[in-house]
Design an enzyme around this catalytic site. Structure first.
Site, PDB file in Angstrom:
ATOM      1  N   ASN A  83       0.866  -1.183   0.000  1.00  0.00           N
ATOM      2  CA  ASN A  83       0.000   0.000   0.000  1.00  0.00           C
ATOM      3  C   ASN A  83       0.902   1.233   0.000  1.00  0.00           C
ATOM      4  OD1 ASN A  83      -1.789   2.085   0.430  1.00  0.00           O
ATOM      5  ND2 ASN A  83      -2.743   1.203   2.254  1.00  0.00           N
ATOM      6  N   LYS A 134       2.987   0.968   3.313  1.00  0.00           N
ATOM      7  CA  LYS A 134       2.751  -0.114   4.255  1.00  0.00           C
ATOM      8  C   LYS A 134       2.952  -1.431   3.526  1.00  0.00           C
ATOM      9  CE  LYS A 134      -0.729   2.531   6.832  1.00  0.00           C
ATOM     10  NZ  LYS A 134      -2.164   2.601   7.216  1.00  0.00           N
ATOM     11  N   HIS A 147     -12.524   3.955  -0.653  1.00  0.00           N
ATOM     12  CA  HIS A 147     -12.598   3.034   0.491  1.00  0.00           C
ATOM     13  C   HIS A 147     -13.386   1.777   0.130  1.00  0.00           C
ATOM     14  CE1 HIS A 147     -12.145   6.770   3.279  1.00  0.00           C
ATOM     15  NE2 HIS A 147     -10.960   6.215   3.076  1.00  0.00           N
ATOM     16  N   LEU A 199     -14.770   5.597   9.092  1.00  0.00           N
ATOM     17  CA  LEU A 199     -14.418   6.864   9.717  1.00  0.00           C
ATOM     18  C   LEU A 199     -12.988   6.824  10.220  1.00  0.00           C
ATOM     19  CD1 LEU A 199     -17.658   7.257  11.875  1.00  0.00           C
ATOM     20  CD2 LEU A 199     -17.280   8.034   9.519  1.00  0.00           C
ATOM     21  N   GLY A 215     -10.570   3.936  12.084  1.00  0.00           N
ATOM     22  CA  GLY A 215      -9.989   4.290  13.374  1.00  0.00           C
ATOM     23  C   GLY A 215     -10.948   4.975  14.324  1.00  0.00           C
TER      24      GLY A 215
END
Length: 401
Positions: free
Chosen positions: A9, A16, A175, A204, A325
Site C-alpha cells: 500500500n 505499508k 474506500h 471513519l 480508526g
C-alpha cells in the site's frame, strides 16, 4: 518461492507492507514514512530496531529494504506466491481486482489524472515489486472497483454530458475495499449472506466515507470524483458550495491555494484550529475548548445527515456499521451521531458502545433499537491478500490448460 503473500500500500510519502501466509493469516507488517526526504525511515511492526534506509529513499528503495529485512528475520524464505497492490483509482475500467500486465499498467496510468497524488505512487510500488519478483503474479485491488455497481442516478453529476463523456467526470467513490469487507463481515455477524443483507457502512478515520450496500452491492456512496467529497474528515472539508471557489478567487486565492486548503487545512483541523486527531479533540473539548467541540459537533451532524440520506438508496436496512480508526474506537462519536437519528429509531446500549461491541459480536445497539448498530474492525489488507492469492491461483490454472 514460498507460499506467502505480500500486500503493498503505497501513499504519497509512505508505504505499508504486510506479509500473509497461505491461509491468509498475517505474519507481520511494516511501515516506511517520509519517503523522498532526508529523514526517511522504516520499521517492522513489533521490532524496535529500525530498518536502514538511505537518505531520500524512494518507494522502490524502501520496498527492497523491507523485503530484505523480512528475509533476514526469516519471515520469508524466498519469493512470495503473489503480491497484492492497493491502487486508489481504477476509473470505469476496473470493476474488480485484476492481474497486472502491460494493459493493466496502461489503464492505471490513464486514471492518474483522476488521482494524481495516488496512482503514480501506486505504480511505483508495482514496478518496484515487479523488479524484485519478476516471475511472481502481481494483482491490483482498486479502491473504486467496489463502487462500479452504483446506478447511473447515483454516480452522475448534473453537468453537461461532455463532462462525463469526454473527461470522465462522475462519482467514483473510494474506500471500496473496506466497504466490501463490511458487507461480508456484517452479513456473517447477522447470520445472513451478503446477497441477502443490506447495510449502511461508515468508514471513519482521517479519511471518511459512507456507503449504502444493497444485497452486497454498493448502490450509493459519499465520496465522488475525488476523495474530497462527502463527510467532514481529518483535514478535508467534505461537501462545500462550489461557489466557494469563485468567492475565494475574488479574495486573491488561486485554484491551487483553494485545493491545498480544502484537502490539507480543513475538516477537523480547520474547525478546531488545533488538530485532526479525534482523540485529542475530545480531550480539548472536555477541557472547555469550544472550537474542538464545534469540530466534533459538525463531524457528527454531517455523518448523521449522510446516514439518513443513504436510506434513500435502500429498500431495507439490516444494520448500521461503524469502522475505521474513529468508527471502531470512539464511543463518543457513535453516540453523538446516533442521537441525531431519532426518526430512524437507532438506539445504542451505553455499555456495549463503551466497549466497542467486543462483548457482543460487534453489536452496540440496545434491544429497543429499530435497527442493529455494529462496530466491525476493517481489514483491507486481508481483502487484498485474498484477492491476490485467488487471482494468482486462477492465472496459474489458466496457464496450465
Amino acid at each position: 518461492m514460498d507460499d506467502s503473500i505480500l500486500v503493498v500500500n503505497c501513499g504519497s510519502s509512505s508505504l505499508k507492507l504486510a506479509l500473509f501466509d497461505h491461509d491468509h493469516q498475517k505474519i507481520t507488517s511494516a511501515l516506511a514514512e517520509r519517503l523522498n526526504q532526508s529523514d526517511a525511515f522504516a520499521r517492522i511492526n513489533g521490532d524496535e530496531t529500525p530498518v536502514h534506509l538511505p537518505s531520500g529513499a524512494s518507494h522502490s528503495q524502501a520496498l527492497a529494504a523491507l523485503v530484505n529485512a523480512f528475509k533476514d528475520r526469516a519471515l520469508m524464505t524466498g519469493g512470495p506466491m503473489a503480491v497484492g497492490h492497493r491502487v486508489v483509482h481504477g476509473g470505469e475500467t476496473f470493476r474488480e481486482a485484476s492481474l497486472i500486465d502491460d494493459q493493466t499498467v496502461s489503464a492505471i496510468e490513464a486514471c492518474a489524472a483522476l488521482a494524481p497524488l495516488h496512482n503514480p505512487v501506486n505504480l511505483a510500488g508495482i514496478r518496484a515489486m515487479q523488479a524484485l519478483f519478476p516471475n511472481v503474479p502481481q494483482v491490483a485491488v482498486f479502491d473504486t472497483a467496489y463502487h462500479q455497481t452504483l446506478p447511473e442516478r447515483a454516480y452522475r453529476y448534473a453537468l453537461p454530458e461532455r463532462c462525463y463523456s469526454d473527461w470522465g467526470v462522475r462519482r467514483y467513490g473510494f474506500h471500496g475495499t473496506s466497504h466490501y469487507f463490511m458487507a461480508h463481515e456484517a452479513a456473517r455477524l447477522l447470520d445472513k449472506t451478503p446477497a441477502t443483507s443490506s447495510i449502511i457502512s461508515a468508514h471513519l478515520g482521517n479519511g471518511c466515507s459512507i456507503t449504502a450496500i444493497q444485497n452486497g452491492l454498493s448502490v450509493d456512496t459519499s465520496m465522488g470524483l475525488t476523495p474530497l467529497e462527502g463527510l467532514v474528515m481529518g483535514t478535508r472539508s467534505g461537501d462545500v458550495d462550489p461557489g466557494l471557489f469563485d468567492y475565494l478567487a475574488s479574495r486573491g486565492m488561486s485554484a491551487g491555494d483553494v485545493h491545498e486548503m480544502l484537502n490539507k487545512e480543513s475538516g477537523l483541523q480547520g474547525l478546531s484550529g488545533q488538530t485532526n486527531d479525534m482523540r485529542t479533540l475530545c480531550e480539548l473539548a472536555d477541557h472547555g475548548h469550544e472550537p474542538s467541540q464545534l469540530a466534533i459537533d459538525v463531524f457528527c451532524f454531517r455523518l448523521a445527515r449522510y446516514i439518513g440520506a443513504m436510506t434513500a438508496s435502500l429498500t431495507k436496512l439490516d444494520a448500521l456499521v461503524f469502522t475505521g480508526g474513529i468508527g471502531e474506537n470512539s464511543a463518543r462519536i457513535r453516540q453523538n451521531t446516533t442521537r441525531h437519528l431519532h426518526l430512524l429509531g437507532i438506539e445504542l446500549d451505553p455499555d456495549l458502545n463503551e466497549h466497542h461491541g467486543r462483548w457482543s459480536d460487534g453489536r452496540i445497539s440496545s434491544p429497543d433499537s429499530r435497527y442493529p448498530a455494529l462496530v466491525i474492525p476493517t481489514n483491507e489488507e486481508l481483502v487484498i491478500a485474498r484477492e491476490a492469492s485467488r487471482l494468482a491461483a486462477a492465472g496459474t490454472e489458466h496457464s496450465e490448460e
